[in-house]
Design a protein around this motif. Structure first.
Motif, PDB file in Angstrom:
ATOM      1  N   GLY A  38     -26.066  26.026 -15.806  1.00 53.85           N
ATOM      2  CA  GLY A  38     -26.631  24.704 -16.040  1.00 53.85           C
ATOM      3  C   GLY A  38     -28.019  24.729 -16.649  1.00 53.85           C
ATOM      4  N   SER A  39     -28.539  25.930 -16.933  1.00 52.27           N
ATOM      5  CA  SER A  39     -29.867  26.034 -17.533  1.00 52.27           C
ATOM      6  C   SER A  39     -29.943  27.248 -18.447  1.00 52.27           C
ATOM      7  CB  SER A  39     -30.943  26.138 -16.445  1.00 52.27           C
ATOM      8  OG  SER A  39     -30.766  27.332 -15.688  1.00 52.27           O
ATOM      9  N   VAL A  40     -30.966  27.268 -19.294  1.00 52.77           N
ATOM     10  CA  VAL A  40     -31.216  28.392 -20.199  1.00 52.77           C
ATOM     11  C   VAL A  40     -32.708  28.734 -20.178  1.00 52.77           C
ATOM     12  CG1 VAL A  40     -29.260  27.981 -21.748  1.00 52.77           C
ATOM     13  CG2 VAL A  40     -31.425  26.770 -22.138  1.00 52.77           C
ATOM     14  N   VAL A  41     -33.052  29.813 -20.869  1.00 58.04           N
ATOM     15  CA  VAL A  41     -34.426  30.318 -20.854  1.00 58.04           C
ATOM     16  C   VAL A  41     -35.346  29.456 -21.715  1.00 58.04           C
ATOM     17  CG1 VAL A  41     -35.910  32.274 -21.421  1.00 58.04           C
ATOM     18  CG2 VAL A  41     -33.615  32.670 -20.464  1.00 58.04           C
ATOM     19  N   ARG A  42     -36.451  29.052 -21.107  1.00 54.60           N
ATOM     20  CA  ARG A  42     -37.500  28.373 -21.874  1.00 54.60           C
ATOM     21  C   ARG A  42     -38.584  29.370 -22.264  1.00 54.60           C
ATOM     22  NH1 ARG A  42     -41.151  23.162 -19.985  1.00 54.60           N
ATOM     23  NH2 ARG A  42     -42.259  22.910 -21.975  1.00 54.60           N
ATOM     24  N   ARG A  43     -38.905  30.292 -21.304  1.00 52.33           N
ATOM     25  CA  ARG A  43     -39.918  31.310 -21.571  1.00 52.33           C
ATOM     26  C   ARG A  43     -39.569  32.554 -20.778  1.00 52.33           C
ATOM     27  NH1 ARG A  43     -45.757  29.454 -20.252  1.00 52.33           N
ATOM     28  NH2 ARG A  43     -45.214  27.965 -21.908  1.00 52.33           N
ATOM     29  N   ARG A  52     -38.960  31.259 -17.011  1.00 47.18           N
ATOM     30  CA  ARG A  52     -39.002  29.790 -17.006  1.00 47.18           C
ATOM     31  C   ARG A  52     -37.687  29.272 -17.586  1.00 47.18           C
ATOM     32  NH1 ARG A  52     -44.362  27.796 -17.108  1.00 47.18           N
ATOM     33  NH2 ARG A  52     -45.598  29.107 -15.693  1.00 47.18           N
ATOM     34  N   CYS A  53     -36.983  28.436 -16.823  1.00 42.49           N
ATOM     35  CA  CYS A  53     -35.682  27.912 -17.263  1.00 42.49           C
ATOM     36  C   CYS A  53     -35.760  26.406 -17.452  1.00 42.49           C
ATOM     37  CB  CYS A  53     -34.601  28.237 -16.241  1.00 42.49           C
ATOM     38  SG  CYS A  53     -34.409  29.998 -15.885  1.00 42.49           S
ATOM     39  N   ILE A  54     -34.923  25.877 -18.339  1.00 41.57           N
ATOM     40  CA  ILE A  54     -34.813  24.431 -18.541  1.00 41.57           C
ATOM     41  C   ILE A  54     -33.338  24.039 -18.421  1.00 41.57           C
ATOM     42  CG2 ILE A  54     -36.883  24.124 -19.970  1.00 41.57           C
ATOM     43  CD1 ILE A  54     -35.075  24.271 -22.441  1.00 41.57           C
ATOM     44  N   PRO A  55     -33.068  22.864 -17.855  1.00 44.53           N
ATOM     45  CA  PRO A  55     -31.668  22.435 -17.693  1.00 44.53           C
ATOM     46  C   PRO A  55     -31.038  22.031 -19.028  1.00 44.53           C
ATOM     47  CG  PRO A  55     -33.148  20.705 -16.985  1.00 44.53           C
ATOM     48  CD  PRO A  55     -34.017  21.890 -17.281  1.00 44.53           C
ATOM     49  N   PHE A  61     -23.854  22.469 -22.138  1.00 44.58           N
ATOM     50  CA  PHE A  61     -23.600  23.070 -20.827  1.00 44.58           C
ATOM     51  C   PHE A  61     -23.835  24.573 -20.879  1.00 44.58           C
ATOM     52  CE2 PHE A  61     -19.776  24.177 -23.008  1.00 44.58           C
ATOM     53  CZ  PHE A  61     -19.260  25.295 -22.367  1.00 44.58           C
ATOM     54  N   MET A  62     -23.960  25.187 -19.723  1.00 41.78           N
ATOM     55  CA  MET A  62     -24.010  26.638 -19.585  1.00 41.78           C
ATOM     56  C   MET A  62     -23.314  26.984 -18.281  1.00 41.78           C
ATOM     57  SD  MET A  62     -24.611  29.619 -20.656  1.00 41.78           S
ATOM     58  CE  MET A  62     -25.443  29.129 -22.173  1.00 41.78           C
TER      59      MET A  62
END
Length: 204
Positions: A38-43, A52-55, A61-62
């Motif tokens: 439900g999230s991926v890498v922001r940093r 750091r993850c973002i939805p 989707f993930m």
């Protein structure tokens, strides 16, 4: 000891081999914790901070832990090709498509959905439906047996049996019935003469 040193050197020269389960390798060879479903890498992580993850936003989707920086686009169920959304897309799950009535699934997805559908076969004249189509199988057609015909491709009907006064004038086939004629004028004249005679005899 040397083997350990060389092993570490090999790991250092090949980014990602050091990373453990649920870790991902960054472009500079660091191992960072993966983001949850439900999230991926922001940093990427640093020595001081974690990943750091973002939805995933609407329409994406993930569905697995990852080190990616983009979510997957949600599948669109094409109604024009016989699909509808049985289950909507969420941040952690893709859309689950299913077939509409009159179609069957040709390709299934891992989530027990359907990615490709096709319209049920329509049986033609001279045939009947042996097995109706379902959401998973196409219609099965078979030819009418000898002595039967079908105009609509649904059921087979037995040929008409012509009577003695209605002789057969056209043989039947798998797509048309037998054609029977009508009684001849001579037969009608004969009946017209006999009936008055019988009436006189009965009265006498």
């Amino acid at each position: 000891m040397l083997s350990t040193v060389f092993g570490c050197l090999a790991v250092f020269l090949t980014p990602g081999l050091c990373c453990q389960l649920k870790e991902y390798s960054t472009t500079d060879g660091q191992c960072c914790p993966m983001c949850h479903e439900g999230s991926v890498v922001r940093r990427d992580c640093t020595r001081q901070t974690g990943t750091r993850c973002i939805p995933c936003v609407n329409g994406t989707f993930m569905n697995e832990p990852n080190g990616l920086n983009k979510c997957n686009p949600c599948t669109s169920c094409d109604q024009g090709n016989g699909l509808f959304a049985k289950q909507g897309c969420t941040a952690a799950t893709d859309t689950v498509c299913h077939v509409v009535n009159g179609y069957f699934c040709k390709a299934f997805t891992d989530e027990s959905g359907c990615s490709s559908a096709e319209k049920h076969t329509q049986c033609g004249p001279g045939h009947r439906i042996k097995a109706p189509g379902t959401s998973r199988t196409d219609t099965v057609c078979e030819s009418c047996p000898s002595g039967y015909f079908s105009l609509d491709g649904v059921n087979c009907t037995v040929w008409t049996l012509c009577s003695k006064t209605q002789p057969k004038i056209k043989e039947g086939s798998r797509i048309r019935d037998v054609v029977c004629g009508t009684a001849s004028r001579q037969q009608y004249s004969y009946i017209a003469v006999i009936l008055p005679l019988l009436t006189l005899v009965i009265k006498g």
